[in-house]
Design an enzyme around this catalytic site. Structure first.
Site, mmCIF file in Angstrom:
data_model
loop_
_atom_site.group_PDB
_atom_site.id
_atom_site.type_symbol
_atom_site.label_atom_id
_atom_site.label_comp_id
_atom_site.label_asym_id
_atom_site.label_seq_id
_atom_site.Cartn_x
_atom_site.Cartn_y
_atom_site.Cartn_z
ATOM 1 N N TYR A 142 0.866 -1.181 0.000
ATOM 2 C CA TYR A 142 0.000 0.000 0.000
ATOM 3 C C TYR A 142 0.900 1.229 0.000
ATOM 4 C CZ TYR A 142 -3.624 3.191 1.903
ATOM 5 O OH TYR A 142 -4.490 4.230 2.125
ATOM 6 N N LYS A 172 -1.420 -1.163 -4.145
ATOM 7 C CA LYS A 172 -2.417 -0.099 -4.066
ATOM 8 C C LYS A 172 -1.626 1.196 -4.161
ATOM 9 C CE LYS A 172 -5.810 2.375 -1.384
ATOM 10 N NZ LYS A 172 -6.292 2.786 -0.061
#
Length: 305
Positions: A142, A172
């Site tokens: 992330y 992400k």
């Protein structure tokens, strides 16, 4: 909940419902799942991330939320990705083991942001130690440098990462550096990894350079509209796709000027879905009545294609 298909398309970054006194409210999550699936056509979620106030929750609260989302999402959701990042390596590992034990379809980890990794090797070492605690679970990095301050480029991170983290599946990507994203996708010629974009107001730009989909807070309440944009893009109707992106941008541009963050997202989600999301946790403070009135009026005024 082993995923039957590749993670792609829209992934809602879920809000954490809370009671008026600031405790997590598990009782509405079944209703939340049904709302996402039936009203927004969103069947993948990202739990305990930024929108979910994950770093403001205790380890026990994060476990309880993960369990409830996996339980309520069974046979309804395609993917339940649990964010297990923490400032403490041991806590992150504990959350990773827990996610694996309850059947999460993936885990994600943010870069630690107090004692920060200063180079790729330090960051990969941290991620590897977390991923290794869930050796059968797909792992996602992330990337959100605006909040972590960790600006190690993902393009650099990707080199050799599969050898270090065998479960690595993708990123992400919550940053506006589309050059970095494009270079990652350009190197991903075998389409081994997925890249999900996390800046909702710029999603169409990310799709143009090859993003597989998106993780974001607006897909909680604009999922159906954004799905239409994805379909238009897939059908090469760029004019229609632009119209949807511009309408989303019109709303976000308006609320950002008023002050827009997790607290305000909870308020918008409450009035759109009818599900009470409650206040945020301090140091965040709940959205004002003035914000709610203006945001609702603006959203109601937008004429979608």
């Amino acid at each position: 909940m082993a995923p039957k298909k590749k993670l792609q398309g829209l992934v809602a970054a879920t809000v954490t419902p809370m009671t008026p006194d600031g405790q997590i409210n598990l009782s509405v999550i079944h209703q939340y799942v049904d709302y996402l699936v039936s009203e927004q056509n969103v069947k993948s979620i990202f739990v305990n991330g930024t929108t979910g106030e994950g770093l403001a929750l205790s380890v026990q609260e994060r476990k309880q939320l993960a369990e409830e989302w996996v339980h309520q999402g069974k046979d309804k959701l395609d993917h339940v990705i649990i964010h297990v990042g923490a400032l403490s390596l041991l806590e992150s590992q504990e959350l990773a083991r827990h996610a694996a034990a309850i059947g999460a379809s993936g885990i994600a980890v943010i870069a630690p942001f107090f004692f920060k990794p200063t180079n790729k090797d330090e960051l990969v070492a941290f991620l590897r130690e977390v991923a290794s605690e869930a050796p059968a679970v797909p792992f996602y990095y992330y990337h959100i440098p605006p909040l972590t301050g960790v600006k190690i480029r993902v393009e650099e991170l990707m080199d050799g990462i599969k050898e270090q983290i065998p479960t690595f599946q993708g990123v992400k990507f919550s940053d506006t550096d589309l050059l970095d994203l494009a270079q990652c996708i350009n190197k991903n010629d075998r389409e081994e990894f997925v890249f999900l974009y996390g800046v909702d107001e710029q999603l169409l730009s990310a799709l143009a350079v090859g993003a597989n989909g998106a993780v974001g807070s607006t897909y909680n309440y604009l999922g159906q509209k954004t799905n239409t944009m994805l379909q238009a893009f897939a059908q090469q109707d760029l004019a229609l796709a632009r119209k949807y992106q511009f309408r989303t941008g019109e709303f976000l541009n308006f609320v950002i000027k008023l002050g827009f963050g997790v607290a305000q997202t909870k308020a918008v989600m409450t009035f759109v879905s009818g599900i009470p999301m409650g206040p945020p946790r301090l140091p965040l403070v709940k959205a004002s009545e003035e914000f709610i009135a203006k945001a609702k009026a603006k959203l109601d005024s937008i004429v979608w294609p």
